[in-house]
Every structure is written in C-alpha cells, then in structure tokens.
Design an enzyme around this catalytic site. Structure first.
Site, PDB file in Angstrom:
ATOM      1  N   LYS A 146      10.913 -21.387  18.976  1.00 71.42           N
ATOM      2  CA  LYS A 146      11.341 -21.422  17.566  1.00 71.42           C
ATOM      3  C   LYS A 146      10.869 -22.727  16.908  1.00 71.42           C
ATOM      4  CE  LYS A 146      15.200 -18.341  18.529  1.00 71.42           C
ATOM      5  NZ  LYS A 146      16.622 -18.167  18.848  1.00 71.42           N
TER       6      LYS A 146
ATOM      7  N   GLN B 231      22.141 -21.226  19.732  1.00 74.45           N
ATOM      8  CA  GLN B 231      21.517 -20.340  20.705  1.00 74.45           C
ATOM      9  C   GLN B 231      22.575 -19.734  21.630  1.00 74.45           C
ATOM     10  OE1 GLN B 231      18.285 -19.515  20.525  1.00 74.45           O
ATOM     11  NE2 GLN B 231      18.432 -18.120  22.267  1.00 74.45           N
TER      12      GLN B 231
ATOM     13  N   ASP C   6      20.577 -16.340  11.564  1.00 69.48           N
ATOM     14  CA  ASP C   6      20.617 -15.382  12.680  1.00 69.48           C
ATOM     15  C   ASP C   6      21.255 -14.059  12.243  1.00 69.48           C
ATOM     16  OD1 ASP C   6      19.502 -15.939  15.173  1.00 69.48           O
ATOM     17  OD2 ASP C   6      21.128 -17.300  15.749  1.00 69.48           O
TER      18      ASP C   6
HETATM   19  N1  GUN Z   1      20.131 -15.264  22.244  1.00 70.52           N
HETATM   20  C1  GUN Z   1      19.364 -14.162  22.393  1.00 70.52           C
HETATM   21  N2  GUN Z   1      18.832 -13.789  21.212  1.00 70.52           N
HETATM   22  C2  GUN Z   1      19.286 -14.676  20.291  1.00 70.52           C
HETATM   23  C3  GUN Z   1      19.071 -14.800  18.899  1.00 70.52           C
HETATM   24  O1  GUN Z   1      18.390 -14.023  18.235  1.00 70.52           O
HETATM   25  N3  GUN Z   1      19.707 -15.861  18.315  1.00 70.52           N
HETATM   26  C4  GUN Z   1      20.499 -16.714  19.010  1.00 70.52           C
HETATM   27  N4  GUN Z   1      21.098 -17.700  18.342  1.00 70.52           N
HETATM   28  N5  GUN Z   1      20.716 -16.613  20.305  1.00 70.52           N
HETATM   29  C5  GUN Z   1      20.104 -15.595  20.943  1.00 70.52           C
END
Ligand code: GUN
Length: 303
Positions: free
Chosen positions: A63, A107, A130
């Site tokens: 990211k 996350q 998100d």
């Molecule tokens: N863990 C797995 N996929 C995601 C996501 O799209 N966002 C976040 N914050 N954590 C994740």
C-alpha cells in the site's frame, strides 16, 4: 467466417488486474499532479499496523509503494503487539483530528486483545477509506455514495473495464466476510452497472454448493481455501473472479507458491473470463484504496 473479436471470445480471457491497475495508477497520478500543480497538498493515507503478522506487513508495504507511485503522501504507524486497545483508539482519535490526513486504515487482523469492531467504528467515517465503518456499510447497502471496501470496489472496476455484461445474470458469491463476500453480494445486486444481477451468497453451511456454482454466470470466490473451486464446478463461459491468495508450501526458491481459491488449470478450460493469481484481484484491491483516498481528499478540497 468468425471475426477476430469472435475468435478471442471463443477462448478464455484472462482478466489482467495487474495491467488494469497499472493503467488506473497512471490516471490517479495525473489527477494528483493536477492537484499539486494548483498548490494543494497531495492526498495522505495513514496505515496503522499492530504486531508482526507477516502477511499484514507485506500488504501494508504494498500500500505504501502504491501511494508513492501515484504521488500520495503515506505514513505507517507501527505499534507493538502489546499495544492496548485504549492506545490504538487514542491513536485513531489523534488521526481523526488531523486535517492533513485524508484516509486511515487499521490493518486487520488485530491481536486478539483488541476489538476489531471497536477499532473500525472509531475511525471517522469521512476518513474510512477501507469502507469498514457501519456508516459506510449502511450507505453501501442503501445504494448511497460512500467508500466501498477496496476488494469489492476493485472487482467492480475490473468487470467494468473488461465490459463484462452483468445485468440479469446470476452472480454467485462464495464467502460471507464483511471485507469481501457480503459487500460484493450487495454491489452485484444493486441497480447500476456493473450490477443488476440476481445474487446468491453461498458460505460454509450451504448445502449442495455445486448446484449453485454450476448455474453462476459470474462466480466470485472469497473463502480462503486454496483451489476449492475446480473446473467441473464452473458453468461453461462463466466469468470467474478469484479473490483467494494463500501461500502453499512448495519446493521453490521462496519455499511456497501462491494459490487462489480456484483451481486455475481446470477452471480456465471452462470459464469465459478468469482472474489469475497472482496478478488478478490483488492489484485491483490496492487501486480501490487509492481511489477512496483520492475521493476523501476531493471531498475536502473540491468545494
Ligand atoms: N486485512 C485483509 N484485507 C484488509 C483490508 O482490505 N483492509 C485492512 N485494513 N485490513 C485487511
């Protein structure tokens, strides 16, 4: 005589998420350049990572790299596994109040002693890139404009860019997670394009799963079990979207290979369109996050 277009339709087409994502990154970078040329600061995404989960570290790193590529600012807040829930909530509050930040993600998964629900609800919905906050999910469900969670958003755009007809089709989603399966099912049933599908949401308790998958014009698999769907479960000509990506031990230099939830070799012989793993849904997920961050920034500055 079949035309060239007919001929390529007779063979399975790969839905190349990586290529589409690279193109969209160029488009986002151009928009960021226009913003910065006007003297406005670029979009800023903050990621909080608690603990040492290996996969999470990789996702967060990817990211950050994507932010760099499109010209966003990004900040990674790394907190040790022992961080208390209160400390994480306090950090979120601090970021919520910082006008220099457009998007905040925490996350997942979090260490066991921290409530995912409390954490996702603590994020200001205006920075919820998100799309996990109840406000975002509620708005999505009611068909209102909102931040759509990144993976479903990426899949929608992949279908759109490849001009896959969805209206009136039967879409089967396997997996009812809050992150992928459930929002995906809502998006595919909504009025719009892509959308207008008749949707069946299957899960671990579904009886005779195969009877559903075999009738799916669009099959979206997000359950996290490598190679769960095999070619004999796929309707000929169907569009198959594989969200899974699992490390499976293998005698390779890295010691593993990445496998999707769909057995590619057997399924690509039957499907009309199929996403590869890696290089399919994964890169599109990051695009969804970048677009949400840009949207948050635009909502703040474009008035
Ligand atoms: N863990 C797995 N996929 C995601 C996501 O799209 N966002 C976040 N914050 N954590 C994740």
């Amino acid at each position: 005589m079949p035309t060239f277009a007919d001929k390529i339709r007779l063979t399975t087409m790969l839905l190349k998420g990586k290529e589409v994502a690279d193109q969209i990154k160029i488009e986002i970078a151009e928009e960021v350049k226009t913003i910065v040329d006007k003297g406005v600061r670029p979009p800023h995404l903050v990621a909080i990572l608690v603990g040492e989960d290996g996969a999470s570290k990789t996702y967060v790193k990817n990211k950050e790299l994507a932010c760099e590529k499109v010209g966003f600012s990004s900040t990674l807040v790394r907190l040790p596994e022992s961080t208390s829930e209160e400390e994480v909530l306090a950090k979120i509050e601090e970021i919520n109040n910082d006008d220099g930040i457009d998007g905040l993600i925490v996350q997942l998964p979090l260490p066991k002693h921290i409530s995912e629900h409390k954490v996702t609800q603590a994020i200001d919905p205006a920075k919820d890139v998100d799309g996990f906050h109840d406000v975002s999910v509620g708005r999505l469900t009611k068909g209102q404009d909102t931040f759509i969670s990144a993976t479903p958003y990426g899949i929608i755009q992949l279908l759109e860019r490849y001009k896959i007809e969805t209206s009136g089709k039967h879409c089967v989603v396997i997996g009812r997670s809050n992150i992928v399966g459930r929002p995906m099912s809502i998006l595919m049933s909504r009025s719009g394009n892509p959308g207008n599908c008749t949707v069946t949401l299957c899960h671990s308790r579904t009886v005779d799963l195969e009877s559903y998958t075999k009738s799916a014009d669009i099959l979206i698999v997000a359950l996290g079990i490598p190679e769960f769907v095999t070619g004999d479960m796929v309707k000929p000509g169907a569009t198959v979207i594989d969200v899974g990506i699992t490390r499976v031990d293998a005698d390779t230099p890295r010691g593993y290979v990445l496998k999707g939830d769909v057995e590619f070799e057997s399924s690509e012989k039957v499907a009309g369109y199929i996403t590869p793993v890696p290089g399919g849904v994964g890169p599109m997920t990051i695009i969804g996050l970048m677009q949400n961050t840009l949207k948050s920034h635009n909502l703040k500055f474009s008035n």
